[in-house]
Design a protein around this motif. Structure first.
Motif, PDB file in Angstrom:
ATOM      1  N   PRO A  94       0.843  -1.199   0.000  1.00 29.51           N
ATOM      2  CA  PRO A  94       0.000   0.000   0.000  1.00 29.51           C
ATOM      3  C   PRO A  94       0.881   1.252   0.000  1.00 29.51           C
ATOM      4  CG  PRO A  94      -0.751  -1.595   1.641  1.00 29.51           C
ATOM      5  CD  PRO A  94       0.575  -2.084   1.146  1.00 29.51           C
ATOM      6  N   PRO A  95       0.423   2.357  -0.633  1.00 32.39           N
ATOM      7  CA  PRO A  95      -0.888   2.503  -1.292  1.00 32.39           C
ATOM      8  C   PRO A  95      -0.896   2.062  -2.743  1.00 32.39           C
ATOM      9  CG  PRO A  95       0.248   4.597  -1.270  1.00 32.39           C
ATOM     10  CD  PRO A  95       1.152   3.646  -0.544  1.00 32.39           C
ATOM     11  N   GLU A  96       0.280   1.772  -3.326  1.00 33.94           N
ATOM     12  CA  GLU A  96       0.338   1.386  -4.735  1.00 33.94           C
ATOM     13  C   GLU A  96      -0.467   0.113  -4.979  1.00 33.94           C
ATOM     14  OE1 GLU A  96       3.788   0.873  -8.174  1.00 33.94           O
ATOM     15  OE2 GLU A  96       4.241   0.311  -6.100  1.00 33.94           O
ATOM     16  N   HIS A  97      -0.340  -0.842  -4.081  1.00 35.70           N
ATOM     17  CA  HIS A  97      -1.086  -2.092  -4.215  1.00 35.70           C
ATOM     18  C   HIS A  97      -2.584  -1.853  -4.239  1.00 35.70           C
ATOM     19  CE1 HIS A  97      -3.407  -5.311  -2.164  1.00 35.70           C
ATOM     20  NE2 HIS A  97      -2.796  -6.078  -3.042  1.00 35.70           N
ATOM     21  N   GLY A  98      -3.074  -1.039  -3.297  1.00 39.48           N
ATOM     22  CA  GLY A  98      -4.504  -0.793  -3.208  1.00 39.48           C
ATOM     23  C   GLY A  98      -5.063  -0.119  -4.449  1.00 39.48           C
ATOM     24  N   ARG A  99      -4.311   0.812  -5.025  1.00 41.47           N
ATOM     25  CA  ARG A  99      -4.781   1.509  -6.223  1.00 41.47           C
ATOM     26  C   ARG A  99      -5.034   0.526  -7.358  1.00 41.47           C
ATOM     27  NH1 ARG A  99      -2.640   3.147 -11.013  1.00 41.47           N
ATOM     28  NH2 ARG A  99      -0.530   2.463 -10.468  1.00 41.47           N
ATOM     29  N   LEU A 100      -4.100  -0.387  -7.582  1.00 42.15           N
ATOM     30  CA  LEU A 100      -4.263  -1.319  -8.691  1.00 42.15           C
ATOM     31  C   LEU A 100      -5.228  -2.456  -8.362  1.00 42.15           C
ATOM     32  CD1 LEU A 100      -0.605  -1.455 -10.019  1.00 42.15           C
ATOM     33  CD2 LEU A 100      -2.621  -0.607 -11.236  1.00 42.15           C
ATOM     34  N   ARG A 101      -5.203  -2.935  -7.125  1.00 47.28           N
ATOM     35  CA  ARG A 101      -6.133  -4.017  -6.782  1.00 47.28           C
ATOM     36  C   ARG A 101      -7.576  -3.559  -6.932  1.00 47.28           C
ATOM     37  NH1 ARG A 101      -5.914  -9.028  -3.544  1.00 47.28           N
ATOM     38  NH2 ARG A 101      -8.026  -9.487  -2.858  1.00 47.28           N
ATOM     39  N   ARG A 102      -7.864  -2.321  -6.540  1.00 50.17           N
ATOM     40  CA  ARG A 102      -9.241  -1.816  -6.672  1.00 50.17           C
ATOM     41  C   ARG A 102      -9.691  -1.784  -8.129  1.00 50.17           C
ATOM     42  NH1 ARG A 102      -7.536   1.460  -2.358  1.00 50.17           N
ATOM     43  NH2 ARG A 102      -6.772   3.076  -3.783  1.00 50.17           N
ATOM     44  N   VAL A 103      -8.752  -1.589  -9.047  1.00 54.33           N
ATOM     45  CA  VAL A 103      -9.096  -1.581 -10.465  1.00 54.33           C
ATOM     46  C   VAL A 103      -9.715  -2.919 -10.877  1.00 54.33           C
ATOM     47  CG1 VAL A 103      -8.103  -1.583 -12.794  1.00 54.33           C
ATOM     48  CG2 VAL A 103      -7.389   0.149 -11.138  1.00 54.33           C
ATOM     49  N   PHE A 104      -9.177  -4.015 -10.335  1.00 56.94           N
ATOM     50  CA  PHE A 104      -9.589  -5.338 -10.784  1.00 56.94           C
ATOM     51  C   PHE A 104     -10.625  -6.001  -9.879  1.00 56.94           C
ATOM     52  CE2 PHE A 104      -5.256  -4.540 -12.277  1.00 56.94           C
ATOM     53  CZ  PHE A 104      -5.444  -4.688 -13.647  1.00 56.94           C
ATOM     54  N   THR A 105     -10.812  -5.486  -8.669  1.00 55.46           N
ATOM     55  CA  THR A 105     -11.686  -6.148  -7.709  1.00 55.46           C
ATOM     56  C   THR A 105     -13.107  -6.309  -8.227  1.00 55.46           C
ATOM     57  OG1 THR A 105     -10.392  -5.363  -5.820  1.00 55.46           O
ATOM     58  CG2 THR A 105     -12.671  -5.996  -5.391  1.00 55.46           C
ATOM     59  N   LYS A 106     -13.650  -5.296  -8.869  1.00 57.09           N
ATOM     60  CA  LYS A 106     -15.055  -5.357  -9.288  1.00 57.09           C
ATOM     61  C   LYS A 106     -15.308  -6.471 -10.297  1.00 57.09           C
ATOM     62  CE  LYS A 106     -15.102  -2.010 -13.130  1.00 57.09           C
ATOM     63  NZ  LYS A 106     -15.753  -0.786 -13.635  1.00 57.09           N
ATOM     64  N   TYR A 107     -14.280  -6.842 -11.067  1.00 59.81           N
ATOM     65  CA  TYR A 107     -14.448  -7.890 -12.065  1.00 59.81           C
ATOM     66  C   TYR A 107     -14.490  -9.281 -11.428  1.00 59.81           C
ATOM     67  CZ  TYR A 107     -13.122  -4.043 -15.124  1.00 59.81           C
ATOM     68  OH  TYR A 107     -13.062  -2.824 -15.766  1.00 59.81           O
ATOM     69  N   PHE A 108     -14.096  -9.367 -10.152  1.00 68.90           N
ATOM     70  CA  PHE A 108     -14.082 -10.657  -9.469  1.00 68.90           C
ATOM     71  C   PHE A 108     -15.026 -10.686  -8.267  1.00 68.90           C
ATOM     72  CE2 PHE A 108     -10.229 -10.631 -11.936  1.00 68.90           C
ATOM     73  CZ  PHE A 108     -10.174 -11.929 -12.414  1.00 68.90           C
ATOM     74  N   ALA A 109     -15.986  -9.773  -8.246  1.00 73.39           N
ATOM     75  CA  ALA A 109     -17.002  -9.792  -7.199  1.00 73.39           C
ATOM     76  C   ALA A 109     -17.772 -11.108  -7.273  1.00 73.39           C
ATOM     77  CB  ALA A 109     -17.954  -8.610  -7.368  1.00 73.39           C
ATOM     78  N   VAL A 110     -18.183 -11.624  -6.117  1.00 75.76           N
ATOM     79  CA  VAL A 110     -18.815 -12.949  -6.054  1.00 75.76           C
ATOM     80  C   VAL A 110     -20.032 -13.022  -6.964  1.00 75.76           C
ATOM     81  CG1 VAL A 110     -19.993 -14.578  -4.548  1.00 75.76           C
ATOM     82  CG2 VAL A 110     -17.935 -13.416  -3.739  1.00 75.76           C
ATOM     83  N   LYS A 111     -20.895 -12.004  -6.930  1.00 70.66           N
ATOM     84  CA  LYS A 111     -22.105 -12.049  -7.751  1.00 70.66           C
ATOM     85  C   LYS A 111     -21.767 -12.080  -9.236  1.00 70.66           C
ATOM     86  CE  LYS A 111     -25.411  -9.892  -4.572  1.00 70.66           C
ATOM     87  NZ  LYS A 111     -26.339  -8.754  -4.360  1.00 70.66           N
ATOM     88  N   ARG A 112     -20.764 -11.330  -9.629  1.00 67.88           N
ATOM     89  CA  ARG A 112     -20.375 -11.305 -11.033  1.00 67.88           C
ATOM     90  C   ARG A 112     -19.783 -12.638 -11.472  1.00 67.88           C
ATOM     91  NH1 ARG A 112     -17.755  -6.077 -13.899  1.00 67.88           N
ATOM     92  NH2 ARG A 112     -17.576  -6.900 -16.024  1.00 67.88           N
ATOM     93  N   ILE A 113     -18.928 -13.215 -10.643  1.00 65.92           N
ATOM     94  CA  ILE A 113     -18.309 -14.490 -10.980  1.00 65.92           C
ATOM     95  C   ILE A 113     -19.339 -15.618 -10.976  1.00 65.92           C
ATOM     96  CG2 ILE A 113     -16.618 -16.210 -10.204  1.00 65.92           C
ATOM     97  CD1 ILE A 113     -15.404 -13.762 -11.568  1.00 65.92           C
ATOM     98  N   GLU A 114     -20.339 -15.511 -10.118  1.00 58.61           N
ATOM     99  CA  GLU A 114     -21.365 -16.551 -10.043  1.00 58.61           C
ATOM    100  C   GLU A 114     -22.084 -16.731 -11.383  1.00 58.61           C
ATOM    101  OE1 GLU A 114     -23.237 -19.698  -8.387  1.00 58.61           O
ATOM    102  OE2 GLU A 114     -21.655 -18.512  -7.437  1.00 58.61           O
ATOM    103  N   THR A 115     -22.159 -15.679 -12.182  1.00 59.40           N
ATOM    104  CA  THR A 115     -22.809 -15.793 -13.492  1.00 59.40           C
ATOM    105  C   THR A 115     -22.038 -16.718 -14.435  1.00 59.40           C
ATOM    106  OG1 THR A 115     -21.652 -13.870 -14.437  1.00 59.40           O
ATOM    107  CG2 THR A 115     -23.716 -13.452 -13.269  1.00 59.40           C
ATOM    108  N   LEU A 116     -20.787 -17.050 -14.085  1.00 55.04           N
ATOM    109  CA  LEU A 116     -19.977 -17.928 -14.919  1.00 55.04           C
ATOM    110  C   LEU A 116     -20.232 -19.410 -14.627  1.00 55.04           C
ATOM    111  CD1 LEU A 116     -16.536 -16.065 -14.674  1.00 55.04           C
ATOM    112  CD2 LEU A 116     -18.253 -15.867 -16.479  1.00 55.04           C
ATOM    113  N   ARG A 117     -20.998 -19.718 -13.588  1.00 51.09           N
ATOM    114  CA  ARG A 117     -21.191 -21.119 -13.199  1.00 51.09           C
ATOM    115  C   ARG A 117     -21.751 -21.978 -14.339  1.00 51.09           C
ATOM    116  NH1 ARG A 117     -21.233 -23.799  -8.203  1.00 51.09           N
ATOM    117  NH2 ARG A 117     -21.046 -21.813  -7.081  1.00 51.09           N
ATOM    118  N   PRO A 118     -22.772 -21.514 -15.092  1.00 50.46           N
ATOM    119  CA  PRO A 118     -23.271 -22.346 -16.200  1.00 50.46           C
ATOM    120  C   PRO A 118     -22.201 -22.635 -17.254  1.00 50.46           C
ATOM    121  CG  PRO A 118     -24.867 -20.637 -15.657  1.00 50.46           C
ATOM    122  CD  PRO A 118     -23.622 -20.315 -14.901  1.00 50.46           C
ATOM    123  N   MET A 119     -21.358 -21.663 -17.533  1.00 50.25           N
ATOM    124  CA  MET A 119     -20.287 -21.866 -18.503  1.00 50.25           C
ATOM    125  C   MET A 119     -19.291 -22.910 -18.005  1.00 50.25           C
ATOM    126  SD  MET A 119     -16.816 -20.791 -18.921  1.00 50.25           S
ATOM    127  CE  MET A 119     -16.619 -19.124 -18.301  1.00 50.25           C
TER     128      MET A 119
END
Length: 404
Positions: A94-119
């Protein structure tokens, strides 16, 4: 971290079986949770195997993930070359880590990833159908364990399906502990070049995939630099299949070695999600990490970690700590194990764990349902793991009764 002539035990230590951490981990826990060990280059580092001590240190801001720190510990020369190449946000503080991790966190949110289960289910069903059509016996490492995460990450990132074998080969070269530093660097450079070319293709021909979304949302929006995105995409490619592939093979092997627990899961598939958490704890696929370096003086477990001291927070030791998991050496699919540290702990906890859970749950549930007579085609004692950064079965020979 300095050279030492003390008669310290060498790290990494040998495992008594593919399924159990080194015996020394328990001895370290009994002596307070941490002890000094000797690395390949003669330097000393702190090996931490106590559950409370591992969590405490991984959450401590005085512990750094910065691989450029002179005291940072590496288990082999090849691993040093790997971790000093293609710097990503997991190697930042931190803080460099937090800046970049926040960029990618939303793409791996549980609800978003759950939509991949059928695939994922579609991929697993196709592979299991291929297994059944070919008939027994089979080696589940190439036929299933490697293919599920490879096909999944190709679909998620928008990679050409035929590229998966090239990526697997490069990642194998990077993560085998005995690979030379020069070969590790060459493999890393090839993977970074591949990530760069993939980003360029998505800039020209965007599609409905994660890399296209990252280009549109982050690169074109000036949230990240191109070099930062290249490093992150390389990380997503490798982290997206290497550890999960090894967890799939180790999980199936573990279940086949425990027939009573296997019968319970076949009788009650609702136990599978809980069993996956127990398997993550019991196996601890990333068995010789995370590694860190102290930036300030830390008193813990009756010891003093000085600035510049390397720290090896062995999650495989922490996850077998009886103070955190009663009778921790026993595999129990009924155990409440979600507080395990198989995905790490603190700000660097694995970003892709929701997808890994879906893949593991889907594979195990499908195999249990569609191949109910699956069994090992060799003695469990003959199974072996490679000298690898992750626990990696060389083969998983199985057989089953064909249904008429």
């Amino acid at each position: 971290m300095t050279q030492t002539s003390e008669p310290l035990p060498a790290f990494p230590m040998p495992r008594p079986t593919p399924f159990d951490p080194p015996d020394e981990y328990a001895a370290v826990r009994a002596a307070g949770g941490l002890a000094r060990v000797r690395l390949w280059d003669g330097r000393a580092a702190w090996l931490v195997t106590g559950y409370d001590e591992v969590r405490s240190l991984l959450a401590d801001p005085r512990i750094s993930a910065d691989r450029t720190n002179p005291g940072f510990p590496f288990p082999t020369a090849g691993r040093e070359a790997l971790e000093r190449s293609g710097r990503t946000f997991i190697q930042m503080d931190p803080p460099e880590h937090g800046r970049l991790r926040r960029v990618f966190t939303k793409y791996f949110a549980v609800k978003r990833i759950e939509t991949l289960r059928p695939m994922v289910q579609e991929i697993v069903d196709e592979l299991v159908s291929d297994l059944l059509a070919a008939g027994p016996p089979a080696d589940l490492v190439p036929a299933l364990a490697l293919e599920v995460p490879a096909r999944t990450i190709c679909r998620v990132l928008g990679m050409p399906f035929e590229d998966r074998h090239r990526i697997q080969e490069l990642d194998h070269r990077r993560n085998t502990l005995t690979t030379s530093p020069e070969d590790v660097r060459h493999a890393t450079e090839e993977m970074l070049a591949y990530a760069d070319a993939l980003i360029a293709r998505k800039q020209r021909e965007p599609a409905d995939d994660l890399v296209s979304a990252l280009v549109a949302d982050q690169l074109d929006g000036d949230t990240v630099t191109r070099d930062e995105l290249i490093a992150a995409v390389r990380l997503l490619i490798t982290a997206g299949h290497e550890t999960t592939a090894n967890m799939i093979s180790m999980s199936i092997a573990t279940l086949l070695r425990h027939p009573e627990q296997l019968r319970e899961l076949r009788a009650d598939p609702s136990l599978v999600p809980n069993a996956v958490e127990e398997l993550l704890r019991y196996i601890s696929i990333f068995h010789i990490s995370p590694t860190r370096v102290a930036t300030e003086r830390i008193e813990i477990g009756g010891h003093v970690i000085e600035p510049g001291d390397g720290v090896i927070a062995a999650v495989a030791g922490a996850n077998r700590d009886d103070t955190a998991f009663a009778d921790a050496a026993r595999f129990d699919p009924h155990r409440e194990a979600r507080h395990h540290v198989a995905f790490g702990y603190g700000v660097h906890q694995c970003l892709g764990q929701p997808l890994a859970r879906i893949e593991l749950q889907t594979v195990l549930a499908t195999v249990l349902r569609r191949i109910p007579s699956l069994r090992l085609a060799t003695d469990a004692e003959s199974l072996s793991v490679k000298e690898y950064a992750f626990l990696n079965l060389t083969a998983l020979p199985v057989t089953w009764e064909e249904q008429s």
